[in-house]
Design a protein around this motif. Structure first.
Motif, PDB file in Angstrom:
ATOM      1  N   GLU A   3       3.026 -15.373  -7.101  1.00  0.00           N
ATOM      2  CA  GLU A   3       1.919 -16.332  -7.028  1.00  0.00           C
ATOM      3  C   GLU A   3       1.068 -16.116  -5.782  1.00  0.00           C
ATOM      4  O   GLU A   3      -0.159 -16.173  -5.851  1.00  0.00           O
ATOM      5  CB  GLU A   3       2.453 -17.773  -7.010  1.00  0.00           C
ATOM      6  N   PHE A   4       1.716 -15.903  -4.670  1.00  0.00           N
ATOM      7  CA  PHE A   4       1.016 -15.701  -3.409  1.00  0.00           C
ATOM      8  C   PHE A   4       0.104 -14.475  -3.491  1.00  0.00           C
ATOM      9  O   PHE A   4      -1.064 -14.508  -3.095  1.00  0.00           O
ATOM     10  CB  PHE A   4       2.032 -15.564  -2.270  1.00  0.00           C
ATOM     11  N   THR A   5       0.644 -13.382  -4.033  1.00  0.00           N
ATOM     12  CA  THR A   5      -0.120 -12.142  -4.165  1.00  0.00           C
ATOM     13  C   THR A   5      -1.318 -12.334  -5.091  1.00  0.00           C
ATOM     14  O   THR A   5      -2.436 -11.902  -4.783  1.00  0.00           O
ATOM     15  CB  THR A   5       0.798 -11.013  -4.684  1.00  0.00           C
ATOM     16  N   GLN A   6      -1.107 -13.006  -6.213  1.00  0.00           N
ATOM     17  CA  GLN A   6      -2.212 -13.260  -7.140  1.00  0.00           C
ATOM     18  C   GLN A   6      -3.286 -14.125  -6.485  1.00  0.00           C
ATOM     19  O   GLN A   6      -4.483 -13.878  -6.661  1.00  0.00           O
ATOM     20  CB  GLN A   6      -1.686 -13.934  -8.414  1.00  0.00           C
ATOM     21  N   ALA A   7      -2.858 -15.141  -5.730  1.00  0.00           N
ATOM     22  CA  ALA A   7      -3.814 -16.022  -5.058  1.00  0.00           C
ATOM     23  C   ALA A   7      -4.644 -15.237  -4.030  1.00  0.00           C
ATOM     24  O   ALA A   7      -5.857 -15.417  -3.936  1.00  0.00           O
ATOM     25  CB  ALA A   7      -3.090 -17.188  -4.384  1.00  0.00           C
ATOM     26  N   LEU A   8      -3.993 -14.367  -3.266  1.00  0.00           N
ATOM     27  CA  LEU A   8      -4.724 -13.550  -2.290  1.00  0.00           C
ATOM     28  C   LEU A   8      -5.778 -12.691  -2.972  1.00  0.00           C
ATOM     29  O   LEU A   8      -6.925 -12.616  -2.523  1.00  0.00           O
ATOM     30  CB  LEU A   8      -3.763 -12.648  -1.509  1.00  0.00           C
ATOM     31  N   ALA A  20      -2.630 -23.591  -9.637  1.00  0.00           N
ATOM     32  CA  ALA A  20      -1.639 -24.676  -9.650  1.00  0.00           C
ATOM     33  C   ALA A  20      -0.305 -24.071 -10.050  1.00  0.00           C
ATOM     34  O   ALA A  20       0.128 -24.183 -11.190  1.00  0.00           O
ATOM     35  CB  ALA A  20      -2.064 -25.780 -10.617  1.00  0.00           C
ATOM     36  N   GLY A  21       0.316 -23.397  -9.102  1.00  0.00           N
ATOM     37  CA  GLY A  21       1.578 -22.734  -9.391  1.00  0.00           C
ATOM     38  C   GLY A  21       2.756 -23.529  -8.869  1.00  0.00           C
ATOM     39  O   GLY A  21       2.623 -24.660  -8.394  1.00  0.00           O
ATOM     40  N   ASP A  22       3.917 -22.924  -8.975  1.00  0.00           N
ATOM     41  CA  ASP A  22       5.138 -23.558  -8.466  1.00  0.00           C
ATOM     42  C   ASP A  22       5.203 -23.508  -6.944  1.00  0.00           C
ATOM     43  O   ASP A  22       5.808 -24.369  -6.318  1.00  0.00           O
ATOM     44  CB  ASP A  22       6.375 -22.868  -9.045  1.00  0.00           C
ATOM     45  N   PHE A  23       4.584 -22.486  -6.349  1.00  0.00           N
ATOM     46  CA  PHE A  23       4.666 -22.292  -4.907  1.00  0.00           C
ATOM     47  C   PHE A  23       3.311 -22.293  -4.209  1.00  0.00           C
ATOM     48  O   PHE A  23       3.238 -22.479  -3.014  1.00  0.00           O
ATOM     49  CB  PHE A  23       5.384 -20.969  -4.592  1.00  0.00           C
ATOM     50  N   VAL A  24       2.245 -22.029  -4.955  1.00  0.00           N
ATOM     51  CA  VAL A  24       0.907 -21.957  -4.382  1.00  0.00           C
ATOM     52  C   VAL A  24      -0.004 -22.919  -5.131  1.00  0.00           C
ATOM     53  O   VAL A  24      -0.052 -22.911  -6.356  1.00  0.00           O
ATOM     54  CB  VAL A  24       0.334 -20.521  -4.477  1.00  0.00           C
ATOM     55  N   THR A  25      -0.718 -23.742  -4.376  1.00  0.00           N
ATOM     56  CA  THR A  25      -1.706 -24.647  -4.955  1.00  0.00           C
ATOM     57  C   THR A  25      -2.996 -24.508  -4.173  1.00  0.00           C
ATOM     58  O   THR A  25      -3.016 -24.685  -2.955  1.00  0.00           O
ATOM     59  CB  THR A  25      -1.215 -26.115  -4.894  1.00  0.00           C
ATOM     60  N   LEU A  26      -4.057 -24.159  -4.865  1.00  0.00           N
ATOM     61  CA  LEU A  26      -5.374 -24.049  -4.259  1.00  0.00           C
ATOM     62  C   LEU A  26      -6.357 -24.809  -5.143  1.00  0.00           C
ATOM     63  O   LEU A  26      -6.402 -24.593  -6.351  1.00  0.00           O
ATOM     64  CB  LEU A  26      -5.817 -22.585  -4.134  1.00  0.00           C
TER      65      LEU A  26
END
Length: 161
Positions: A3-8, A20-26
């Motif tokens: 999730e972090f990599t995809q968000a970056l 709106a993931g399990d670990f990353v929310t933006l």
């Protein structure tokens, strides 16, 4: 990590990002700048699952400290195995590793220059297998205990003059 990599990667487009993931929310996050090109993401990996994931989602892998060069091939093979699951071409996949060195005419001074950095890295319990496989006699538990002591109670090494 996925999730972090995809968000970056989404952030680097310069657009507002909603995740709106399990670990990353933006919620509409955006960078104040757009990189001229996407920045490569290197996944620091120790265990087999993370190495496979690095091959699946990373632009490269940062092989962990304590990993002998002869074992690096096995680590990269796990990255390749992970990439194969998604049909990824790893021709551009980068491999990096940690290298610590000290330079001095005095061997003790050279070792002293990197001792604190090595101890900090070697405190990682996940490196136990790498340290053991290196054949270097390191008492990792003693390193961990020494790093855990409050700074004012640690014995500082004698400094060369």
């Amino acid at each position: 990590m996925r999730e972090f990599t995809q968000a970056l990667r989404k952030l680097w487009t310069g657009e507002a990002v909603h995740v709106a993931g399990d670990f990353v929310t933006l919620n509409g996050a955006r960078l104040a700048f757009k990189p001229s090109r996407p920045m490569p993401i290197y996944i620091a990996a120790i265990g087999p699952d993370m190495l496979r994931l690095a091959g699946r989602i990373g632009d490269g892998v940062a092989l962990s400290a304590g990993c002998r060069p002869t074992r690096s091939g096995n680590r990269v093979a796990l990255c390749t195995e992970g990439a194969a699951k998604d049909g990824r071409d790893l021709s551009e996949f980068r491999r990096v590793g940690y290298l610590f060195f000290g330079v001095s005419h005095d061997a003790n001074e050279a070792v002293g220059a990197v001792r604190q950095k090595l101890a900090f890295v070697m405190r990682n319990k996940f490196l136990g297998a790498n340290i053991k496989a290196s054949g270097i006699p390191i008492d990792q538990e003693a390193v961990i205990a020494a790093i855990a002591q409050p700074r004012h109670r640690r014995r500082e090494p004698a400094r060369a003059r």
